[in-house]
Design a protein around this motif. Structure first.
Motif, PDB file in Angstrom:
ATOM      1  N   SER A   1       0.776  -1.109   0.192  1.00 50.17           N
ATOM      2  CA  SER A   1      -0.038  -0.160   0.101  1.00 50.17           C
ATOM      3  C   SER A   1       0.853   1.343  -0.064  1.00 50.17           C
ATOM      4  O   SER A   1       0.513   2.473  -0.095  1.00 50.17           O
ATOM      5  CB  SER A   1      -0.990  -0.054   1.231  1.00 50.17           C
ATOM      6  N   VAL A   2       2.212   1.114   0.077  1.00 48.82           N
ATOM      7  CA  VAL A   2       3.019   2.303   0.251  1.00 48.82           C
ATOM      8  C   VAL A   2       2.966   3.258  -0.991  1.00 48.82           C
ATOM      9  O   VAL A   2       2.640   4.379  -0.958  1.00 48.82           O
ATOM     10  CB  VAL A   2       4.363   1.903   0.893  1.00 48.82           C
ATOM     11  N   ASP A   3       3.007   2.603  -2.002  1.00 51.47           N
ATOM     12  CA  ASP A   3       3.073   3.403  -3.321  1.00 51.47           C
ATOM     13  C   ASP A   3       1.735   3.230  -3.903  1.00 51.47           C
ATOM     14  O   ASP A   3       1.327   2.329  -4.484  1.00 51.47           O
ATOM     15  CB  ASP A   3       4.221   2.528  -4.361  1.00 51.47           C
ATOM     16  N   SER A   4       1.342   4.411  -4.044  1.00 51.58           N
ATOM     17  CA  SER A   4      -0.070   4.614  -4.869  1.00 51.58           C
ATOM     18  C   SER A   4       0.267   4.595  -6.258  1.00 51.58           C
ATOM     19  O   SER A   4       1.136   4.857  -6.565  1.00 51.58           O
ATOM     20  CB  SER A   4      -0.584   6.010  -4.349  1.00 51.58           C
ATOM     21  N   GLU A   5      -0.793   4.369  -6.962  1.00 48.70           N
ATOM     22  CA  GLU A   5      -0.694   4.389  -8.513  1.00 48.70           C
ATOM     23  C   GLU A   5      -0.575   5.704  -8.911  1.00 48.70           C
ATOM     24  O   GLU A   5      -1.397   6.746  -8.488  1.00 48.70           O
ATOM     25  CB  GLU A   5      -1.920   3.518  -9.104  1.00 48.70           C
ATOM     26  N   PRO A   6       0.390   5.925  -9.778  1.00 49.30           N
ATOM     27  CA  PRO A   6       0.333   7.361 -10.723  1.00 49.30           C
ATOM     28  C   PRO A   6      -0.989   7.676 -11.073  1.00 49.30           C
ATOM     29  O   PRO A   6      -1.627   7.011 -11.718  1.00 49.30           O
ATOM     30  CB  PRO A   6       1.677   7.215 -11.492  1.00 49.30           C
ATOM     31  N   LYS A   7      -1.270   9.045 -11.071  1.00 50.18           N
ATOM     32  CA  LYS A   7      -2.546   9.469 -11.713  1.00 50.18           C
ATOM     33  C   LYS A   7      -2.521   9.072 -13.253  1.00 50.18           C
ATOM     34  O   LYS A   7      -3.592   8.758 -13.785  1.00 50.18           O
ATOM     35  CB  LYS A   7      -2.600  11.004 -11.241  1.00 50.18           C
ATOM     36  N   ARG A   8      -1.443   9.184 -13.768  1.00 50.60           N
ATOM     37  CA  ARG A   8      -1.409   9.212 -15.191  1.00 50.60           C
ATOM     38  C   ARG A   8      -1.533   7.718 -15.520  1.00 50.60           C
ATOM     39  O   ARG A   8      -2.024   7.609 -16.827  1.00 50.60           O
ATOM     40  CB  ARG A   8      -0.199   9.896 -15.815  1.00 50.60           C
ATOM     41  N   GLY A   9      -1.056   6.787 -14.687  1.00 49.07           N
ATOM     42  CA  GLY A   9      -1.383   5.287 -15.014  1.00 49.07           C
ATOM     43  C   GLY A   9      -2.806   4.898 -15.241  1.00 49.07           C
ATOM     44  O   GLY A   9      -3.178   3.990 -16.025  1.00 49.07           O
ATOM     45  N   GLY A  10      -3.808   5.449 -14.658  1.00 50.71           N
ATOM     46  CA  GLY A  10      -4.999   5.392 -15.105  1.00 50.71           C
ATOM     47  C   GLY A  10      -5.468   4.039 -14.295  1.00 50.71           C
ATOM     48  O   GLY A  10      -6.787   3.494 -14.397  1.00 50.71           O
ATOM     49  N   VAL A  11      -4.839   3.641 -13.230  1.00 52.58           N
ATOM     50  CA  VAL A  11      -5.218   2.584 -12.413  1.00 52.58           C
ATOM     51  C   VAL A  11      -5.450   2.650 -10.982  1.00 52.58           C
ATOM     52  O   VAL A  11      -4.857   3.240 -10.401  1.00 52.58           O
ATOM     53  CB  VAL A  11      -3.974   1.233 -12.650  1.00 52.58           C
ATOM     54  N   LYS A  12      -6.530   2.333 -10.515  1.00 52.28           N
ATOM     55  CA  LYS A  12      -6.976   2.477  -9.007  1.00 52.28           C
ATOM     56  C   LYS A  12      -6.861   0.936  -8.386  1.00 52.28           C
ATOM     57  O   LYS A  12      -7.362  -0.041  -8.817  1.00 52.28           O
ATOM     58  CB  LYS A  12      -8.327   3.056  -8.984  1.00 52.28           C
TER      59      LYS A  12
END
Length: 87
Positions: free
Chosen positions: A28-39
């Motif tokens: 959970s430490v690394d959230s998905e980058p916004k530009r990646g489009g994956v939640k």
């Protein structure tokens, strides 16, 4: 017109609830980058780590899930190498 989201739910059992919590905390430490489009959402229930993915494109889902599985594999190998966590 709204875009239809792709959704994938996974359940990964661990030997103990503590190990599932460690994996969840680590992943959970690394959230998905916004530009990646994956939640990605992670929740522990008992000894099971439940993961929910959402994406707008199949390619983004594949990339996001591949990355997640690489990290999950590393977490599992590390726990196996160093033995069960202390309470």
């Amino acid at each position: 017109m709204t875009e239809k989201k792709l959704k994938v739910d996974l359940s990964v059992p661990f030997p103990t609830e503590r190990e599932a919590q460690i994996a969840c905390g680590t992943l959970s430490v690394d959230s998905e980058p916004k530009r990646g489009g994956v939640k990605k959402e992670l929740v522990v229930k008992g000894n099971v780590l439940n993961i929910h993915f959402e994406a707008l494109e199949a390619r983004m889902m594949r990339v996001g899930m591949n990355s997640f599985f690489d990290h999950l594999n590393l977490v599992i190998e590390t726990m196996e190498k160093f033995g069960p966590p202390e309470k």
